[in-house]
Write a protein that holds these residues in place. Structure first.
Motif, mmCIF file in Angstrom:
data_model
loop_
_atom_site.group_PDB
_atom_site.id
_atom_site.type_symbol
_atom_site.label_atom_id
_atom_site.label_comp_id
_atom_site.label_asym_id
_atom_site.label_seq_id
_atom_site.Cartn_x
_atom_site.Cartn_y
_atom_site.Cartn_z
ATOM 1 N N HIS A 112 -1.838 4.939 4.598
ATOM 2 C CA HIS A 112 -1.952 5.692 5.739
ATOM 3 C C HIS A 112 -0.966 6.726 5.890
ATOM 4 N N HIS A 143 0.759 -1.162 -0.040
ATOM 5 C CA HIS A 143 0.137 -0.084 -0.042
ATOM 6 C C HIS A 143 0.955 1.129 -0.064
ATOM 7 N N CYS A 192 4.942 0.927 0.576
ATOM 8 C CA CYS A 192 5.052 0.611 2.053
ATOM 9 C C CYS A 192 4.277 -0.899 2.140
ATOM 10 N N ASP A 193 4.600 -1.850 2.890
ATOM 11 C CA ASP A 193 4.174 -2.854 3.022
ATOM 12 C C ASP A 193 4.204 -3.164 4.365
ATOM 13 N N CYS A 194 4.038 -2.260 5.685
ATOM 14 C CA CYS A 194 4.015 -2.648 6.995
ATOM 15 C C CYS A 194 2.717 -3.188 7.243
HETATM 16 ZN ZN LIG Z 1 2.462 1.132 5.593
#
Ligand SMILES: [Zn+2]
Length: 57
Positions: free
Chosen positions: A43, A18, A35-37
């Motif tokens: 966010h 995302h 991001c892939d948290c």
């Molecule tokens: Zn993230």
């Protein structure tokens, strides 16, 4: 009598890619950083801090 459902093998939700949205301090433009948290959805950096930083920890 208990019936145990045959579960499928656990599928990892690893594809949580995302974007993290950030405001450029230089231009004030909205920047989107891939991001892939574990949040798993778009966010902001503030959201990220709120999520992974706990007061008193
Ligand atoms: Zn993230």
């Amino acid at each position: 009598m208990s019936t145990i459902p045959s579960d499928r093998p656990t599928q990892q939700v690893a594809d949580a890619s995302h974007f993290e949205q950030s405001i450029s301090g230089v231009t004030g433009e909205l920047i989107r950083i891939e991001c892939d948290c574990p949040i798993g959805e778009d966010h902001t950096y503030a959201d990220w801090l709120a999520r992974f930083t706990r007061a008193g920890f």
